[in-house]
Design a protein around this motif. Structure first.
Motif, short mmCIF file in Angstrom:
data_model
loop_
_atom_site.label_atom_id
_atom_site.label_comp_id
_atom_site.label_asym_id
_atom_site.label_seq_id
_atom_site.Cartn_x
_atom_site.Cartn_y
_atom_site.Cartn_z
N ALA A 190 0.78 -1.21 -0.10
CA ALA A 190 0.01 -0.02 -0.20
C ALA A 190 0.70 1.14 -0.18
O ALA A 190 0.59 2.21 -0.51
CB ALA A 190 -0.98 -0.01 1.13
N ALA A 191 1.85 1.27 0.77
CA ALA A 191 2.77 2.28 0.71
C ALA A 191 3.37 2.80 -0.53
O ALA A 191 3.78 3.87 -1.05
CB ALA A 191 3.78 2.29 1.86
N ASP A 192 3.49 1.63 -1.13
CA ASP A 192 4.17 1.76 -2.62
C ASP A 192 3.19 2.12 -3.55
O ASP A 192 3.45 3.02 -4.47
CB ASP A 192 4.68 0.57 -3.20
CG ASP A 192 5.38 0.51 -4.61
OD1 ASP A 192 6.26 0.95 -4.92
OD2 ASP A 192 4.54 -0.14 -5.28
N CYS A 193 1.85 1.57 -3.50
CA CYS A 193 0.90 1.80 -4.51
C CYS A 193 0.66 3.22 -4.27
O CYS A 193 0.28 3.99 -5.39
CB CYS A 193 -0.32 1.03 -3.93
SG CYS A 193 -1.58 1.10 -4.95
N VAL A 194 0.28 3.92 -3.34
CA VAL A 194 -0.14 5.32 -3.32
C VAL A 194 0.73 6.25 -3.62
O VAL A 194 0.47 7.50 -3.94
CB VAL A 194 -0.52 5.68 -1.64
CG1 VAL A 194 -1.66 4.62 -1.25
CG2 VAL A 194 0.69 5.75 -0.76
N GLN A 195 2.22 5.88 -4.01
CA GLN A 195 2.97 6.79 -4.82
C GLN A 195 2.80 6.72 -6.13
O GLN A 195 3.35 7.62 -6.78
CB GLN A 195 4.46 6.23 -4.49
CG GLN A 195 5.12 6.09 -2.92
CD GLN A 195 4.71 7.43 -2.11
OE1 GLN A 195 5.17 8.42 -2.55
NE2 GLN A 195 4.46 7.41 -0.95
N HIS A 196 2.16 5.98 -6.51
CA HIS A 196 1.80 5.98 -7.91
C HIS A 196 0.45 6.66 -8.34
O HIS A 196 -0.65 6.39 -7.58
CB HIS A 196 1.65 4.55 -8.65
CG HIS A 196 2.88 3.81 -8.60
ND1 HIS A 196 3.67 3.48 -9.47
CD2 HIS A 196 3.38 2.99 -7.40
CE1 HIS A 196 5.14 2.81 -8.99
NE2 HIS A 196 4.65 2.57 -7.72
N SER A 197 0.31 7.38 -9.15
CA SER A 197 -0.89 8.26 -9.62
C SER A 197 -1.97 7.44 -10.20
O SER A 197 -3.20 7.70 -9.99
CB SER A 197 -0.55 9.29 -10.81
OG SER A 197 -0.07 8.50 -12.02
N ASP A 198 -1.79 6.08 -10.60
CA ASP A 198 -2.90 5.16 -11.01
C ASP A 198 -3.20 4.23 -9.90
O ASP A 198 -3.82 3.15 -10.42
CB ASP A 198 -2.42 4.48 -12.28
CG ASP A 198 -1.10 3.34 -12.18
OD1 ASP A 198 -0.47 3.61 -10.93
OD2 ASP A 198 -0.97 2.84 -12.98
N CYS A 199 -2.88 4.37 -8.59
CA CYS A 199 -3.14 3.52 -7.66
C CYS A 199 -4.51 3.38 -7.42
O CYS A 199 -5.18 4.26 -7.12
CB CYS A 199 -2.47 3.98 -6.39
SG CYS A 199 -2.92 2.71 -4.84
N PRO A 200 -5.17 2.18 -7.43
CA PRO A 200 -6.87 2.05 -7.57
C PRO A 200 -7.08 2.32 -6.03
O PRO A 200 -8.52 2.33 -5.83
CB PRO A 200 -7.00 0.75 -8.13
CG PRO A 200 -5.83 -0.17 -7.89
CD PRO A 200 -4.89 0.67 -8.10
#
Length: 519
Positions: free
Chosen positions: A284-294
């Motif tokens: 999750a910590a990695d995902c939220v760094q991506h603009s396309d994180c669902p």
């Protein structure tokens, strides 16, 4: 076996499954063993003779033959079905090897096991270890695999037909009312009854202790005085059990992604629940760094809340997948869990979740199918069946009844707000097993064994790091190697530090310095 390794061959299953190998949740391999009747040696010289009634087995010759993959050979090992009755029925076990390539003097045989319980070691050898292990190790060792009894090609446990298995994997494992609890319990009962109906003869004889004894027989048949071995995940419990039974026959043992054999099934499953929460927080910590994180772009806490809300939505209204099956909450959860085993799968999970939030569950279904080892034609391998059979035999069940689970849900949700409830209910299936457990949890010290290398990953979802520390401290000769990182297991997954330490141990017999840490 991590996701990268699984991608290289057709064993996409997670290497460490559970006592609760239930509807969508394959959790921890349950520990525990007892010294079986007829065991002739737990110490003494490596070359000590087997008990007289086992001599025909220990003295057999393997008929090696080519087996469809260049440089690989296959054979069949015979073992007593019941070690308490060696003169009775036997069982045929599938063995494969790839010979040492050189240069350098051959050290001996190196047995490998990818975990499970239920992972096919033969498939693992042919698809990864025999070609993917570091070249210096393959040069000096014959890499050897044996499918454990009940697994793969070794008298495989069977339980359900494919349509029944589809229904089993789609069953709601976060029941909202008594009707759904009854449905879940009925599925567990039907699964157990199917195993008893289709596999009654082998079902009482697939314990980890019996498989460890089979490994010692193979060691002798291969001509090795001591066993060298690399076991991942559940394979660490198998290796530790071998060391407990035959400490003086221990050569170079690598136990990667270790279990703690002293824990009860409930303790193991709760610890693993926390392990998956740790892994999800990293994702999750990695995902939220991506603009396309669902799952949003604000915080890991927000991502967890959004995933929980997504599961609730799918529970109420399953998603189409382009398949005859819909994506239920149980399958969606399994798809997310499958990607927690290796950070290399995180981009695939982001894409699958993004697809699902747009109303298409195909990506998460594909992840779930890989976890369950379901082929595109709808057929299942036997891993799920073997997993339950071994785990339910190795340790008493985590819970005895649905009311026990209901009382424990809050504790599991403390360990993981996202996954806790499902993991708790997935821990119920052994309650209905037709065979009483023969093992029990206890520490393993393997007094008298040569140095044993235990490898632990700090953010391992399936085998939490504290288990590696516990096993290394229990083993009288345990040496801990720590990998500060994500994913399940560490050897052969990209860390030069880990690989160098393990290779040096395997090739020279020298374990790394105390408290060696890799990043």
């Amino acid at each position: 076996m991590d996701i990268r390794q699984r991608a290289r061959f057709r064993t996409p299953r997670i290497p460490f499954l559970a006592c609760a190998a239930a509807v969508g949740m394959l959790l921890s391999g349950c520990s525990g063993s007892v010294l079986p009747a007829g065991t002739s040696e737990t110490s003494g010289s490596p070359a000590a003779a087997p008990a007289a009634d086992l001599e025909p087995y220990y003295g057999q010759r393997l008929g090696w033959r080519e087996c469809g993959v260049p440089r690989f050979e296959c054979a069949t090992l015979k073992a007593p079905l019941d070690y308490a009755d060696p003169d009775g029925q036997s069982v045929k076990l599938a063995v494969a090897r790839v010979k040492a390539t050189g240069p350098g003097k051959r050290i001996g045989s190196l047995l490998v096991n990818p975990g499970g319980p239920g992972g096919s070691a033969v498939d693992y050898l042919q698809g990864y270890a025999g070609i993917g292990y570091p070249a210096p190790v393959r040069a000096r060792y014959d890499i050897v695999a044996i499918d454990p009894r009940g697994v793969g090609r070794s008298a495989p446990v069977e339980c359900l037909d494919d349509k029944q298995m589809d229904a089993y994997t789609q069953t709601d494992q976060t029941p909202d009312d008594q009707t759904e609890i009854t449905t879940l319990r009925t599925q567990y009962e039907s699964f157990a009854a199917g195993c008893q109906k289709k596999s009654a003869a082998v079902l009482p004889h697939v314990s980890t202790v019996e498989t460890a004894r089979d490994m010692d027989m193979l060691r002798a048949v291969l001509g090795d005085e001591q066993l060298s071995y690399v076991g991942a995940s559940y394979g660490t419990f198998l290796g530790a059990t071998y060391a407990e039974l035959f400490p003086k026959r221990v050569g170079r043992l690598v136990l990667d992604g270790a279990m703690d054999p002293s824990l009860s099934a409930r303790e193991l499953n709760r610890d693993q629940t926390a392990g998956f929460e740790t892994a999800f927080q990293s994702f999750a910590a990695d995902c939220v760094q991506h603009s396309d994180c669902p799952l949003g772009t604000t915080s890991a806490k927000g991502a967890a809340a959004n995933l929980k809300a997504f599961f609730t939505k799918v529970d109420a209204k399953p998603l189409p997948t382009g398949d005859s099956r819909q994506l239920t909450e149980s399958l969606a959860t399994t798809g997310v869990i499958a990607a927690m085993y290796d950070e290399a799968a995180w981009p695939q999970l982001r894409a699958a979740l993004r697809q699902a939030t747009n109303g298409d569950g195909a990506g998460l279904l594909a992840l779930a199918d890989s976890y369950y080892e379901r082929d595109p034609d709808g057929s299942y391998a036997n891993l799920m069946y073997a997993n339950a059979a071994v785990n339910c035999l190795d340790s008493p069940p985590a819970f005895a009844s649905p009311s026990d689970v209901s009382a424990a849900v809050a504790d599991f949700e403390t360990a993981s707000p996202v996954f806790g409830e499902g993991f708790a209910w997935a821990s119920l299936n052994c309650a209905y097993w037709p065979i009483q457990a023969s093992g029990s949890p206890h520490p393993i010290d393997a007094e008298g064994a040569a140095p044993i290398l235990v490898v632990g990953t700090t953010r391992d979802p399936a085998t939490p790091y504290k288990w590696a520390k516990a096993l290394a401290s229990q083993l009288s000769s345990g040496k801990l190697l720590t990998y500060d990182g994500d994913g399940h297991t560490a050897y052969g997954r990209g860390s030069d530090c880990v690989d160098t330490a393990v290779n040096t141990y395997l090739l020279e017999g020298t374990p790394p310095p105390a408290n060696k840490r890799c990043r």
